[in-house]
Design a protein around this motif. Structure first.
Motif, PDB file in Angstrom:
ATOM      1  N   GLU A 191       0.811  -1.221   0.000  1.00  0.00           N
ATOM      2  CA  GLU A 191       0.000   0.000   0.000  1.00  0.00           C
ATOM      3  C   GLU A 191       0.847   1.275   0.000  1.00  0.00           C
ATOM      4  O   GLU A 191       0.326   2.363  -0.214  1.00  0.00           O
ATOM      5  N   PHE A 245      -4.265   1.323  -2.837  1.00  0.00           N
ATOM      6  CA  PHE A 245      -4.463   0.078  -2.090  1.00  0.00           C
ATOM      7  C   PHE A 245      -4.467   0.384  -0.591  1.00  0.00           C
ATOM      8  O   PHE A 245      -3.818   1.337  -0.132  1.00  0.00           O
ATOM      9  N   THR A 246      -5.165  -0.432   0.163  1.00  0.00           N
ATOM     10  CA  THR A 246      -5.065  -0.393   1.622  1.00  0.00           C
ATOM     11  C   THR A 246      -4.256  -1.602   2.065  1.00  0.00           C
ATOM     12  O   THR A 246      -4.015  -2.537   1.279  1.00  0.00           O
ATOM     13  N   SER A 247      -3.860  -1.601   3.330  1.00  0.00           N
ATOM     14  CA  SER A 247      -3.080  -2.740   3.842  1.00  0.00           C
ATOM     15  C   SER A 247      -3.894  -4.033   3.761  1.00  0.00           C
ATOM     16  O   SER A 247      -3.323  -5.127   3.608  1.00  0.00           O
ATOM     17  N   PRO A 299      -1.243  -5.418  -5.711  1.00  0.00           N
ATOM     18  CA  PRO A 299      -0.948  -5.319  -4.265  1.00  0.00           C
ATOM     19  C   PRO A 299      -0.425  -6.646  -3.725  1.00  0.00           C
ATOM     20  O   PRO A 299      -1.108  -7.346  -2.963  1.00  0.00           O
TER      21      PRO A 299
END
Length: 417
Positions: free
Chosen positions: A137, A153-155, A231
């Motif tokens: 991310e 992106f997020t974690s 990701p």
């Protein structure tokens, strides 16, 4: 001034006229194409990658004795080692951001494929070719990429997989160039694509303004801006990290990296090229292009110098042969400027014939280069510029011997009788 006596005089020196005209023609053909190639190379070198290149470097390292299998336990062990490195690097003073990467633009390593809008599509034609970047991310922030649509992106989006795992990510971010190619009439955000002919759908969640592919070779020129970011933390017995430092702290952080990584785990290998600034990556990527541009520039200068020397030599020879003729003309009332213009006009006629032949040769040479080396078509203005250069060169080269001829006194005619 009439052309008839000038043409009659040139007929008496056919060999010299033909040689100079051919030399001008070849010079024009080669110089036009060389300048076109030089300009293309310089444009490649100058084009932005999409990254904020200052204060950015990459680390490549390999663990010794790390798991090499593709089983789940080995992959998780490798991922734990990678995350341990990431945590340590992110905790370093003067480090702003770190992300795992598989490669960077201009770096000589790439993971290429193609995208389609339907599952299981045959992609050997490669109508939407792309290069895949893998990271977490923090990849966009670390590389300085500009998100122009959608989200980052997020974690929670980030997963890990083995280096040889062929599975595809569920989410991707694509470059604007690739998004426009896949969806030319609407937004790409939220749309589903299929990578490398698979049946696994991947949803586009974001779009970055620009991201160049790693290769600078001609085979990648058709998709140079078509990039896809997944990701994914790739797990292998080696790893790469992109590191962004605080402004002005690049060199200090780069020097501290080996000691920091060895302090975490000494069972690894870092050689002299393991820590490399993006500036050095760019320099190495375009070294051949810069060298070729310099070489072709030198060749052009040599060709122009040889052509100028040929014109000077031949005109000086003709002046010596026509010494008495010039004296007679001066005695009959010709002014110095008339003699000067005579030789300039004579050179203009020879250079004109050579230039006409040279234009044909320049176009033919460009066609050959297009068919053999996938070069683009040379715009007409390159030929026009080349034409102006050789004509001007001819006039400058003939000026000194023509001026010497104009200084021949009328008394020379009587001395020669």
């Amino acid at each position: 001034m009439t052309l008839h006596p000038m043409i009659a005089a040139l007929r008496k020196h056919k060999a010299g006229v033909v040689l100079i005209a051919l030399q001008i023609a070849l010079t024009l053909a080669i110089v036009c194409n060389a300048i076109f190639i030089i300009y293309a190379r310089i444009e490649n070198v100058k084009r932005p990658t999409g990254l904020e290149e200052d204060n950015l470097f990459m680390v490549t390292q390999q663990w010794v004795g790390a798991p090499s299998g593709d089983d789940a336990a080995s992959i998780q062990k490798l991922d734990a080692m990678l995350q341990e490195d990431l945590s340590a690097l992110r905790a370093m003073p003067d480090v702003e951001s770190v992300t795992p990467v598989n490669t960077l633009p201009l770096f000589p390593s790439s993971w290429n494929g193609a995208m389609s809008l339907k599952p299981g599509t045959e992609l050997r034609a490669g109508n939407a070719r792309t290069t895949y970047y893998f990271g977490d991310e923090r990849l966009l922030a670390t590389l300085g990429l500009h998100l122009v649509a959608g989200r980052n992106f997020t974690s929670a989006d980030v997963v890990n997989k083995g280096f040889r795992d062929p599975s595809e990510a569920n989410l991707v971010i694509v470059s604007k160039a690739l998004a426009d190619k896949l969806f030319p009439t609407g937004t790409a955000i939220g749309k589903v694509v299929y990578m490398d002919g698979s049946n696994t759908p991947s949803t586009i969640v974001g779009e970055v303004e620009r991201l160049q592919v790693p290769s600078v070779s001609s085979w990648a020129s058709s998709f140079v801006w078509n990039s896809t970011i997944e990701p994914v933390r790739l797990n292998s017995n080696f790893s790469r990290y992109a590191v962004r430092t605080k402004p002005g702290r690049l060199n200090d952080v780069m020097r501290a990296i080996p000691a920091k990584l060895y302090s975490i785990n000494p069972m690894r290998v870092l050689d002299d090229d393991s820590v490399k600034s993006f500036k050095d990556i760019r320099t190495e990527a375009y070294r051949a292009d810069v060298g070729m541009a310099v070489l072709m520039g030198v060749v052009c200068l040599i060709l122009l110098a040889v052509t100028a020397a040929g014109i000077v030599g031949l005109t000086s020879f003709w002046v010596g042969q026509r010494h008495r003729q010039i004296g007679v003309r001066r005695a009959l009332g010709a002014r110095k400027v008339d003699i000067l213009h005579y030789f300039q006009m004579e050179n203009l006629m020879i250079a004109g014939v050579g230039a006409v032949v040279g234009i044909g040769l320049a176009i033919a040479l460009n066609r050959v280069l297009m068919s053999k080396f996938e070069m683009a078509s040379m715009p007409v203005y390159y030929v026009l510029v080349g034409l102006a250069v050789v004509m001007l060169l001819g006039q400058l080269a003939v000026f000194v011997p023509a001026r010497r001829a104009s200084n021949v006194p009328p008394v020379v005619a009587t001395r020669s009788v």
